[in-house]
Design an enzyme around this catalytic site. Structure first.
Site, PDB file in Angstrom:
ATOM      1  N   LEU A 179     -17.415  12.077 -25.015  1.00 55.69           N
ATOM      2  CA  LEU A 179     -17.596  10.743 -25.591  1.00 55.69           C
ATOM      3  C   LEU A 179     -16.304  10.187 -26.162  1.00 55.69           C
ATOM      4  CD1 LEU A 179     -20.962  11.327 -27.497  1.00 55.69           C
ATOM      5  CD2 LEU A 179     -20.651  10.241 -25.273  1.00 55.69           C
ATOM      6  N   GLU A 181     -12.085  11.550 -28.000  1.00 55.68           N
ATOM      7  CA  GLU A 181     -11.210  12.636 -28.415  1.00 55.68           C
ATOM      8  C   GLU A 181     -10.216  12.120 -29.427  1.00 55.68           C
ATOM      9  OE1 GLU A 181      -8.787  16.378 -26.423  1.00 55.68           O
ATOM     10  OE2 GLU A 181      -9.485  14.712 -25.184  1.00 55.68           O
ATOM     11  N   GLY A 182      -9.915  12.950 -30.429  1.00 53.21           N
ATOM     12  CA  GLY A 182      -8.976  12.565 -31.469  1.00 53.21           C
ATOM     13  C   GLY A 182      -8.125  13.727 -31.891  1.00 53.21           C
ATOM     14  N   VAL A 228     -15.478  15.107 -28.665  1.00 53.61           N
ATOM     15  CA  VAL A 228     -16.905  14.980 -28.941  1.00 53.61           C
ATOM     16  C   VAL A 228     -17.632  14.868 -27.610  1.00 53.61           C
ATOM     17  CG1 VAL A 228     -18.702  13.645 -30.090  1.00 53.61           C
ATOM     18  CG2 VAL A 228     -16.444  13.818 -31.121  1.00 53.61           C
ATOM     19  N   ASP A 247     -12.524   7.112 -45.543  1.00 54.47           N
ATOM     20  CA  ASP A 247     -12.134   6.694 -44.195  1.00 54.47           C
ATOM     21  C   ASP A 247     -13.227   5.820 -43.584  1.00 54.47           C
ATOM     22  OD1 ASP A 247     -10.333   6.515 -42.132  1.00 54.47           O
ATOM     23  OD2 ASP A 247     -11.020   8.322 -41.112  1.00 54.47           O
TER      24      ASP A 247
END
Length: 698
Positions: free
Chosen positions: A369, A371-372, A377, A488
């Site tokens: 779904l 990416e970071g 995910v 955040d």
């Protein structure tokens, strides 16, 4: 002291791996009541205010439940830190008020014996259920964790097992539907003919707490049946799940009072009828039960490796808390949180790695779904059909482990309809996985800032989203058992379900406050430019008002359809807050609004202006000038309250006489702070929304 506790923690965690298996007759199995101890933050002392509040609730709830048409009562007694929350429910077929009251009173007394001096306890008895704790679990009607599962030891004959399982499933489902539709007691009983010589009929019972909606009751019962039936009840002629919020039971003998509320005829193709007629007397039913062995188990998908890693993680939590406790002791201030609540909150969330690999097709790229910085995910589907989002933290990342600890401890304890729900965690084979409910519409930013998808968000949906996230923040700041600053908060951390209901996600950067704490200071600035409050960006000072600032930015983005963060790295001459302020003071705010809101389905002008006003109040320069989140909710829900006049927001771009545009002094100081802080502590500031978490969460 800490070392001794950690040894006992390892032992107690490993003990959860064992299933209590009673092979003898029913009378030798563990009798009722069944108890769960300390699902909360610690212990109390004898003759303390906390114990007095428990005793006060014991009297009140026993009286209120027994005299109520719903046989249900809930309430709280005392003040923080000695406040006690409790609920009591008697079974829906209880016809004698005195037996209901005596069961509840006895359960309170037994709980204080079996769970001596524990602040939290759940008791499952006949005919009542009781739970009390020192945190407000009453506000979440969908939390049914910590349920007991029991089933008959004897199997039905192999020849009739498939038909019997199908019939019992049909009966349980029908009874659950009947219970969900009951507006008073959320209770149902059922009977189904089976036409077998040994098992001529099947009986069932289902119940939810009456404060649940019909949909919540239906979902709760469906979930506990789907999760338990394939594993524990296949081929068994009886089983039950005891939960505080919802329970069900089925047997081959009548175990409830009165006639069944629902009757289902024998299914077509059932085994031929026999010649044996079961006794209708109580003695006959007792004899049948005495021939039945029961297996009692805590339905937890645990594995030894996970238990050990979990124990080490919780030991870290305990060590952290012990340091906080020592600091409070030195300061002379009271300290209430302790380790057992974290253990109880986490140990019921463990999932097997094999289960998650199967659910995600071994983390296939097609299921990714987003990416970071800390990993990817993935979308997954569990065996029972439940869709999930699996957050896979990068292997070997110490920052990922820190985030996991933070998110695990906080999210496991937070239960609100506008917070994303943590389903489970897996810590096997160097994997660090967090499993959440899947949100079909993904994150708010993927829709709001897309020129085509944004048309899905009409004015009604946008108002619903703003109201929802504001309520979620109020829960974090003021209503949960913890006091939490998210740090955040932004559109990419607001997830939308199939009906566009918002849920706040990603608590990896969240900070836990003591109840009497108002702000904190850090040299490690973490977050996303465009959403950070000025005092946090410049001085590292954060508080609940920091989240209010972020909410104000989101509100202005919702009205204009523009993202504030894009201005920080763009060539545009004016940032969003400056644009909004300029049009607000000139009386031309409609020129800045999302054109879609001014089209065929035009939003009310007064409502849009009101939302802009609230957004500007939230982004005021000084935290003292920003409203509390509870005040924001009052402003959002009221059509008569007079709103204050806002001042010019911080971080505005000033236009000079030669038409050059520069950042304000405040923003320049923030940028310099980023550079110097990065050299000292590798601060994670994100001018383009690439934060500590995935770019496109879940």
């Amino acid at each position: 002291m800490v070392r001794r506790f950690c040894y006992s923690l390892l032992a107690s965690t490993a003990a959860l791996l064992f299933i209590v298996d009673h092979h003898g007759p029913f009378t030798t199995a563990q009798p009722l009541p069944w108890q769960r101890c300390n699902d909360t933050s610690g212990n109390f002392t004898e003759k303390s205010a906390y114990q007095a509040n428990i005793n006060r609730l014991a009297t009140v709830l026993a009286t209120n439940a027994s005299s109520s048409p719903s046989l249900f009562a809930r309430g709280a007694a005392g003040r923080v830190p000695d406040v006690v929350y409790a609920l009591a429910l008697c079974r829906g077929d209880t016809t004698n008020a005195s037996s209901c009251a005596s069961c509840i009173a006895a359960s309170f007394k037994t709980a204080q014996q079996l769970c001596a001096y524990k602040k939290g306890a759940s008791m499952f008895d006949d005919p009542c259920i009781l739970r009390y704790a020192d945190w407000d679990f009453l506000s979440n009607t969908t939390d049914n964790r910590g349920a007991y599962t029991a089933w008959s030891f004897d199997n039905v004959t192999a020849a009739v097992a498939p038909a019997f399982d199908a019939a019992s499933a049909r009966l349980v489902n029908a009874t659950s539907e009947y219970a969900a539709a009951d507006p008073v007691r959320r209770f149902g009983t059922g009977e189904e003919g089976f036409d077998d010589a040994t098992y001529p009929k099947i009986y069932s019972l289902a119940q939810c707490t009456p404060d649940m909606t019909a949909a919540e009751c239906r979902t709760c019962l469906g979930r506990i049946y789907r999760w338990r039936a394939p594993t524990y009840f296949a081929g068994k002629h009886g089983g039950r799940v005891f939960g505080v919020r919802c329970s069900f039971r089925f047997e081959t003998y009548s175990f409830f009072s009165g006639n069944p509320l629902l009757q289902i005829p024998a299914p077509p193709g059932a085994p031929a009828p026999g010649n044996i007629t079961p006794s209708a007397t109580g003695q006959g039913r007792r004899d049948h039960r005495n021939r039945t062995g029961l297996v009692l188990a805590v339905a937890l998908p645990l594995a030894a490796a996970v238990a050990v890693v979990l124990a080490l993680t919780v030991a870290w939590i305990c060590f952290w808390k012990s340091r906080r406790r020592a600091a409070h002791k030195d300061s002379g201030k009271p300290y209430s949180p302790s380790c057992p609540d974290d253990i109880q909150s986490i140990d019921s969330l463990l999932l097997d790695l094999s289960t998650l690999r199967a659910a995600t097709d071994d983390f296939a790229e097609s299921n990714k779904l987003g990416e970071g910085g800390f990993g990817a995910v993935y979308k997954g589907v569990l065996s029972e059909g439940q869709e999930i989002a699996v957050k896979r933290l990068s292997l070997g990342s110490t920052q990922g482990l820190t985030e996991l600890r933070t998110e695990l401890v906080l999210v496991a304890k937070l239960q609100h309809k506008n917070l994303v729900r943590l389903i489970g965690v897996c810590l096997e084979q160097d994997e660090k996985l967090l499993v959440y409910e899947y949100m079909p519409n993904r994150s708010l930013d993927t829709i709001l800032f897309d020129s085509q998808k944004s048309k899905e968000l009409d004015w009604g949906k946008r108002i619903m989203i703003v109201n929802g996230v504001a309520r979620g923040l109020q829960y974090l700041h003021e209503e949960s058992q913890l006091k939490i600053v998210h740090r955040d908060f932004k559109p990419s951390n607001v997830l939308l379900d199939s009906d566009y209901n918002p849920k706040i996600s990603d608590f990896g950067l969240a900070k836990l406050f003591d109840l009497d704490q108002s702000q904190g200071v850090t040299s490690h600035i973490a977050g996303t430019y465009g959403y950070m409050a000025p005092e946090y960006a410049m001085h590292g000072q954060y508080s609940v008002k920091s989240d209010v600032f972020s909410l104000g930015v989101l509100i202005l983005e919702m009205v204009t359809g523009r993202t504030n963060s894009s201005f920080n790295n763009s060539e545009q001459s004016v940032d969003l807050l400056s644009l909004v302020w300029e049009h607000w003071t000139m009386g031309t705010i409609e020129e800045l609004l999302d054109p879609f809101l001014l089209g065929h389905h035009r939003a009310p002008s007064d409502q849009m202006a009101k939302l802009v006003n609230i957004g500007l109040l939230c982004v005021q320069d000084s935290p003292a000038d920003r409203p509390l989140i509870s005040s924001v909710n009052v402003m959002l829900s009221s059509n008569t309250i007079s709103l204050q006049v806002p001042s010019r927001p911080t971080f505005c771009i000033q236009e000079t006489e030669d038409h050059l545009h520069q950042y304000s002094d405040a923003y320049n100081r923030a940028l310099k702070l980023q550079s110097s802080t990065a050299d000292r502590s590798k601060a994670t500031l994100s001018p383009n929304e690439v934060t500590l978490t995935e770019l496109e969460p879940r």
